[in-house]
Enzyme design. Structure first.
Site, PDB file in Angstrom:
ATOM      1  N   GLY A 158    -119.961 -15.323  56.713  1.00 17.81           N
ATOM      2  CA  GLY A 158    -121.260 -14.836  57.125  1.00 17.81           C
ATOM      3  C   GLY A 158    -121.189 -13.386  57.573  1.00 17.81           C
ATOM      4  N   CYS A 159    -122.356 -12.765  57.679  1.00 17.25           N
ATOM      5  CA  CYS A 159    -122.409 -11.347  58.040  1.00 17.25           C
ATOM      6  C   CYS A 159    -122.001 -11.111  59.491  1.00 17.25           C
ATOM      7  CB  CYS A 159    -123.797 -10.788  57.763  1.00 17.25           C
ATOM      8  SG  CYS A 159    -125.153 -11.755  58.474  1.00 17.25           S
ATOM      9  N   TYR A 160    -122.601 -11.836  60.422  1.00 17.82           N
ATOM     10  CA  TYR A 160    -122.198 -11.687  61.827  1.00 17.82           C
ATOM     11  C   TYR A 160    -120.724 -12.030  62.034  1.00 17.82           C
ATOM     12  CZ  TYR A 160    -126.991 -11.147  63.726  1.00 17.82           C
ATOM     13  OH  TYR A 160    -128.249 -10.686  64.064  1.00 17.82           O
ATOM     14  N   THR A 162    -118.244 -11.755  59.987  1.00 14.35           N
ATOM     15  CA  THR A 162    -117.385 -10.716  59.419  1.00 14.35           C
ATOM     16  C   THR A 162    -117.201  -9.573  60.405  1.00 14.35           C
ATOM     17  OG1 THR A 162    -117.971 -11.256  57.130  1.00 14.35           O
ATOM     18  CG2 THR A 162    -117.161  -9.031  57.556  1.00 14.35           C
ATOM     19  N   ALA A 163    -118.304  -9.030  60.909  1.00 14.03           N
ATOM     20  CA  ALA A 163    -118.201  -7.920  61.860  1.00 14.03           C
ATOM     21  C   ALA A 163    -117.486  -8.347  63.134  1.00 14.03           C
ATOM     22  CB  ALA A 163    -119.600  -7.398  62.192  1.00 14.03           C
TER      23      ALA A 163
END
Length: 355
Positions: A158-160, A162-163
């Site tokens: 997911g995007c969150y 990953t960061a």
């Protein structure tokens, strides 16, 4: 892939969910990939129509009509399939694609959580069969990239997560921070909610506004905790707050944790640069310089900065990505490169768009 006369043949790519932001970004990035060719763009709701009807910017770029979702037909046209579908859809679709002999990179959240019960609790959908959950390699490239080589099925993070995970894992792996103390404040642009209209993403609601959502209930929480648990070897729980900001792209994940010792900014910079020294898409800022979302816009980079506070004994870690690229389509292509045994950054050498 070698052709019949020894020349390199481009692998054939199908994109399921081509009419969403993730699918359209896959098209943009794959058009420039030297070893990939898009042979099928797929949408269950718009089959038979040109994709340029919904996305005029693709006029004369993608000229074939959208295909429907049929595993056998996809297998005739493609070698690798990206499934950029909403959660709850891929769990039904992916098994048939794998059985048809295709390699699959799934951008939905359906195969990231290894425990079916946990998935159902957070995603509110029936879990996929356990055998497919076990088969899916979690494709956080900088951490688990070696596991992606020569596999048939990758679950894109997911995007969150990953960061957040790229910002936390080196410090946790080194024992520099207490996993029990982690607080994550994560902010995203509106494209993270997809192209569908809703009150949340309505212009009048989000413009000149800044609001939290899904506080302590976001479906990316168990994904973050699962990976941190793998790294530490014991269960980890985090406080995770998500917020929408009035911009199109970008995620900033600001993380706070108690330090297990005395460290300064330079220590963290050195630690992270050593940890990610062979990974082309993580850039670590110098002391006193913290990353901004505009600095990774349109690229596959994750930029990280630090502020260690001797007064409180805590460290602040700031990690930024473009949520549609590194948080979705770009990392999916990075995973494809690893899957195929190619250079990790092949076809992804995009300079961030600035300003």
């Amino acid at each position: 892939m070698p052709g019949e006369h020894g020349e390199t043949r481009k692998i054939r790519i199908a994109i399921v969910g081509s009419t969403g932001y993730g699918g359209v970004e896959l098209i943009r990035l794959l058009q420039a990939h030297p070893l990939a060719e898009i042979t099928s763009v797929i949408s269950s709701s718009s089959a038979g129509t040109p994709i340029s009807e919904g996305f005029p910017h693709l006029t004369d770029i993608i000229v074939q009509n959208l295909d429907g979702v049929n595993a056998a037909e996809i297998a005739e046209k493609a070698d690798v399939v990206f499934t950029a579908t909403p959660s709850g859809v891929s769990s039904k679709l992916v098994p048939g694609l794998l059985e048809a002999g295709l390699k699959v990179i799934d951008l939905s959240g359906d195969f990231r959580i290894k425990d079916g019960g946990t998935y159902e609790k957070w995603y509110k959908h029936p879990a996929p069969e356990q055998s497919y959950l076990e088969k899916a390699v979690y494709g956080l490239c900088e951490i688990f990239g070696e596991e992606a080589a020569a596999v048939d099925f990758i679950s894109n993070p997911g995007c969150y997560p990953t960061a957040t995970l790229l910002g936390l894992i080196p410090a946790i792996s080194s024992g520099w921070i207490d996993p029990k103390s982690i607080i994550i404040d994560a902010k995203s642009g509106v494209s993270g909610s997809g192209r569908g209209t809703s009150l949340t993403s309505h212009y009048a609601e989000i413009n000149e506004n800044f609001k939290a959502y899904k506080v302590n209930k976001h479906q990316h929480i168990p994904e973050i905790e699962q990976v941190l648990g793998q790294v530490t070897g014991e269960p980890v729980t985090v406080t995770f707050t998500t917020q929408l900001v009035p911009m199109t792209r970008g995620i900033m994940s600001t993380m706070y944790a108690q330090m297990n010792g005395v460290y300064n900014d330079e220590d963290f910079v050195d630690l992270y640069r050593q940890y990610y020294k062979d990974r082309p898409f993580v850039r670590v800022r110098d002391k006193g310089i913290w990353p901004a979302t505009k600095e990774v816009y349109g690229s596959n980079y994750c930029d990280i900065g630090f502020a260690a506070d001797a007064r409180t004994g805590r460290v602040t870690i700031i990690s930024v990505i473009d949520n549609i690229v590194k948080g979705a389509a770009g990392q999916a292509i990075q995973n494809m490169n690893l899957m195929m045994g190619w250079e990790e950054n092949l076809g992804l050498g995009y300079t961030p768009v600035y300003p």
